[in-house]
Design an enzyme around this catalytic site. Structure first.
Site, short mmCIF file in Angstrom:
data_model
loop_
_atom_site.label_atom_id
_atom_site.label_comp_id
_atom_site.label_asym_id
_atom_site.label_seq_id
_atom_site.Cartn_x
_atom_site.Cartn_y
_atom_site.Cartn_z
N ASN A 436 0.83 -1.20 0.00
CA ASN A 436 0.00 0.00 0.00
C ASN A 436 0.87 1.25 0.00
O ASN A 436 1.57 1.53 0.98
CB ASN A 436 -0.91 0.03 1.24
N GLU A 437 0.88 1.97 -1.12
CA GLU A 437 1.40 3.34 -1.27
C GLU A 437 2.91 3.50 -1.15
O GLU A 437 3.41 4.63 -1.11
CB GLU A 437 0.70 4.30 -0.28
N ASN A 438 3.66 2.41 -1.12
CA ASN A 438 5.10 2.57 -0.88
C ASN A 438 5.84 3.19 -2.05
O ASN A 438 6.69 4.08 -1.87
CB ASN A 438 5.72 1.22 -0.51
N SER A 481 -0.20 -0.52 -4.68
CA SER A 481 -1.43 0.26 -4.84
C SER A 481 -1.20 1.62 -4.18
O SER A 481 -1.01 1.69 -2.98
CB SER A 481 -2.62 -0.43 -4.19
#
Length: 845
Positions: A436-438, A481
């Protein structure tokens, strides 16, 4: 054969390192001062039950629970092996240990654990007493103490940097929607297993191809041989479905039995909106000659799932469309976080209720967010049974992870292999996602440092895709994502997180461009959704208050006023002023908590509706809308549409209507005119007679037209263009289906809410019982003028209600049915609304 070791254990705690010195691992350790603890469960829940910890969610009590993370915790139990439990090898199996643990059997250390997310299996044959009592002890070390010994100077992380070293729920250290609770304990089941000759370690069934006549299914079993002797083993597979069976056998070669099976005219697994989510059972029997030495079973669905990434219609774009059994689908749903901070004590019925609420709101996909956990089997089973797809993140979120450490990478690979094998049989799982969002956040932090290494890249670009390709070739692996395009959060490819609304970020952006923001009321307005050109939106949203009773239950009376310290403690978003900017953009500033609840729920509901309808009109230029977030892990003020006590907010009902399979929706055009669109997610065409009215807010009709429409299957199209408003502050449009396929009523207001000249409405509510027990009621609502956001406020939690938060037109009553968990007096039900000034209630029967 197996023996469950679940149940009531004994719990003790010590200063770090003191447990072994005091003999907590020994058989003769005194258990006189034990605290009772459930397995599965967690330490916090046990301490709350014992009165050692206060209610963890009242007031600022999470701070009073913080000391738990600093201690060493010991679980102890005793058991005897039944005389009929025979085998060459005995294994202790832990489905989940949270997190750094040493395991002792009869005073001897038999193993260690370092990962919350994976099961552990230890051969205890040499240590087990088969004819007497056994003592099992588990020492849980302080993860905070161990993590803070690590070097984190090279990495970044939101909220708590040392967490990157610990394979544990990352939200344990607090997030922008929940408090810090560093959980500990035996959080999943424990058992003793006995095996001889060999055992089935893993089963896998997946659909290779579908034709008009049938399906080809691949069946495989991974076999672990017990002992040194190699024998010719065979696995018999049976696919069963209420009397209709298919059978096939395969020899075990190099630890694996693999075969294919042709199924004539199988029933397919569909999402609930397209068909029935049919499930088959696969039974496997491991044979040593004619003797069965082990058996196991799984459920699976006959279905194929792909992601269409062909070129889009818009220049330089790529589609991102899920294709289920050959049918393109628009993904409608939400992001899922753990259902409670106390993860080990979440009851199965809570999972089922939340998934059911998602399905009932017309959602066909949930995204398991990467900062929580690989969810409970009850969650995936519920999604399988209810026809809800799952976007599955791996558990990495908002951080740079130490992929330059070989031991860490090795453990991540082991974790991924275990998780993929555990979950791959669930037909609900649509996609594996790296994090998530890394990538996105790292590119913003180091936007002007192109040579700075992206820590974690090796995990998402090498380890995870390799594991998924080897152990589950049936699904797409997606690197993160958001991910896709030049910028990880691109409009042109892949999935996107829209945090322009609420946070004020400015899009589009390229990967080496300095991040920009506009945190003003204009910059955070949800009207920006109208300009979003993303291909698949996997996060977007805004805060909405829980119901008033949730705040009353958790904020002390002396703190129960707007913006008090106790009130603001409910908000974990670091910038609590964002709510004021959103209010200023759309409505006005609340004067008290009750008005805050009304206005924040209203803005959240209207904002999500506005965004969802925009994304659905762009079908399949945009192929998904997963908003942030479905549920809450504590009674806070967050982005969720269902509060902690399972009370739906206004946005829940708005979302349910915006996600309806057939939708008629208005779009404001730049020249002031309004277009009416149809969106049909069904695989059959629809038709209907539409009544379109232009009205004034006092209820008078300016004009009315009727249109016969034909709506193609699985489509979005413009139907009509309507003239601009003469007076935007007093006019609005309504569309209703008079005859034909059902779709919810819809409405369009020409001006911002704060500029509308809303009348003061008087609402009448008539309650009639449905049945004799006093739990089920029907409520008819009428209004003398246009009344918006009219809803029932219940005196109980988790009331099931057919609809709520409605627009009432004069002379057009609306009926709501509701069922309370316990018998209720409807005179205690309140009626609220955006412009409701007077309410009259009547109870009949």
């Amino acid at each position: 054969m197996q023996l469950s070791l679940n149940g009531r254990w004994n719990l003790f705690y010590f200063e770090p390192g003191q447990g072994v010195q005091k003999g907590a691992h020994r058989e003769d350790f005194s258990e006189r001062d034990a605290i009772a603890v459930d397995v599965p469960g967690d330490v916090h829940t046990a301490l709350i039950r014992a009165g050692i910890l206060p209610d963890p969610y009242y007031d600022e009590n999470p701070e009073a629970c913080g000391w738990v993370e600093d201690y060493e915790w010991w679980y102890r139990t005793r058991f005897s092996v039944p005389s009929d439990m025979q085998g060459e090898r005995f294994d202790l199996v832990f489905e989940g240990l949270d997190t750094l643990a040493d395991i002792y059997l009869n005073g001897e250390k038999v193993g260690s654990a370092q990962n919350m997310f994976t099961p552990y299996r230890f051969d205890v044959t040499e240590h087990l007493r088969r004819g007497g009592e056994n003592t099992l002890a588990i020492c849980f070390h302080s993860v905070v103490l161990e993590a803070e010994k690590k070097d984190v100077s090279r990495y970044w992380a939101a909220f708590y940097k040392p967490r990157v070293w610990v394979r544990k729920a990352q939200m344990n250290w607090g997030w922008d929607w929940g408090p810090r609770f560093v959980t500990v304990g035996v959080w999943r089941p424990v058992r003793l297993e006995a095996h001889s000759v060999a055992r089935i370690a893993h089963l896998f069934a997946h659909t290779l191809r579908l034709t008009e006549n049938g399906a080809e299914v691949r069946l495989s079993a991974e076999i672990e041989v017990i002992g040194e002797e190699q024998r010719p083993l065979v696995v018999s597979f049976f696919v069963r479905d209420h009397g209709q069976d298919w059978g096939v056998s395969a020899p075990v070669i190099d630890g694996k039995a693999e075969t294919t099976l042709w199924m004539d005219a199988p029933q397919l697994w569909w999402t609930h909106d397209l068909g029935k989510p049919h499930l088959y059972t696969v039974e496997a029997e491991l044979l040593d000659g004619a003797k069965a030495v082990h058996a196991d079973s799984i459920r699976f669905g006959v279905r194929t799932i792909e992601v269409d990434q062909s070129p889009g219609l818009e220049p330089e774009t790529t589609n991102f469309t899920f294709v289920l059994n050959g049918v393109k689908i628009f993904a409608k749903g939400a992001d899922w976080i753990p259902a409670d901070n106390l993860i080990g004590s979440i009851p199965a019925e809570r999972y089922r209720k939340l998934v059911q609420m998602a399905r009932d709101a017309n959602m066909n996909m949930l995204r398991v967010w990467g900062g929580g956990i690989y969810e409970s089997p009850e969650f995936y089973d519920a999604c399988d049974e209810m026809g809800v797809l799952v976007w599955q993140d791996f558990m990495f979120s908002c951080a740079a992870y130490p992929d330059d450490d070989e031991d860490f990478v090795k453990e991540v690979r082991r974790e991924a292999e275990v998780v993929v094998k555990q979950l791959r049989n669930h037909p609900c799982i649509a996609l594996w996602c790296g994090n998530n969002e890394n990538q996105w956040i790292d590119s913003m932090i180091h936007w002007n440092e192109p040579e700075f290494p992206f820590f974690g890249k090796r995990i998402y670009d090498e380890v995870l895709p390799q594991v998924c390709a080897q152990h589950d070739p049936s699904r797409l692996y997606w690197h993160g994502s958001p991910w896709g395009g030049d910028d990880a959060n691109s409009d042109k490819a892949g999935d996107k997180h829209n945090w322009q609304v609420w946070a004020g970020m400015i899009y589009p952006r390229t990967s080496r461009e300095e991040p920009r923001s506009n945190p003003t009321p204009e910059g955070v307005s949800y009207r920006h959704y109208a300009h979003d050109k993303g291909r698949f939106i996997s996060e977007f949203g805004m805060h909405g208050a829980p119901v008033l009773r949730t705040l009353q239950r958790n904020i002390p009376p002396e703190q129960f006023f707007y913006d008090s310290e106790g009130f603001l403690y409910r908000i974990k978003d670091p910038d609590t002023s964002r709510k004021e900017r959103m209010f200023e953009a759309h409505v006005w500033q609340p004067r008290d908590i009750q008005e805050f609840v009304l206005l924040s729920q209203f803005v959240q509901a209207e904002g999500l509706k506005f965004g969802i309808e925009h994304y659905r009109r762009r079908k399949f230029e945009c192929s998904g809308a997963l908003f942030w977030q479905l549920n809450d892990c504590w009674p806070g003020i967050s982005w969720s549409v269902i509060d902690y006590y399972l009370n739906p907010k206004g946005a829940y009902h708005y979302v349910a209507r915006a996600f309806a399979p057939l939708l008629y929706t208005f779009r404001q055009e730049e020249d002031g005119s309004v277009t009416l669109w149809s969106v049909n997610d069904r695989t059959e065409p629809a038709s209907g007679d539409l009544r379109v009215r232009r009205m004034r807010l006092d209820g008078t009709v300016i004009s009315e037209e009727e249109h016969r429409v034909q709506v193609p299957a699985n489509s979005s199209q413009q139907l009509l263009r309507l003239a601009p408003a003469t007076d935007p502050a007093t006019e609005f449009l309504v569309v209703q289906v008079k005859r034909g396929h059902h779709a919810p009523d819809n409405v369009h207001f020409f001006a911002e809410w704060k500029h509308l000249k809303m009348p003061k409405a008087a609402v009448q509510a008539v309650f009639t019982p449905k049945g004799q027990e006093g739990s089920c009621w029907e409520c008819e609502l009428r209004s003398d003028k246009v009344a918006h956001f009219v809803h029932l406020v219940f005196p109980q939690d988790a009331v099931q209600v057919s609809d709520n938060y409605l627009l009432l037109l004069p002379g057009e009553p609306r009926t709501i049915e509701f069922t309370c968990p316990e018998p209720c007096d409807p005179r205690q039900v309140q009626v609220w609304g955006f412009n409701v000034s007077k309410v009259e209630c009547e109870v009949r029967g």
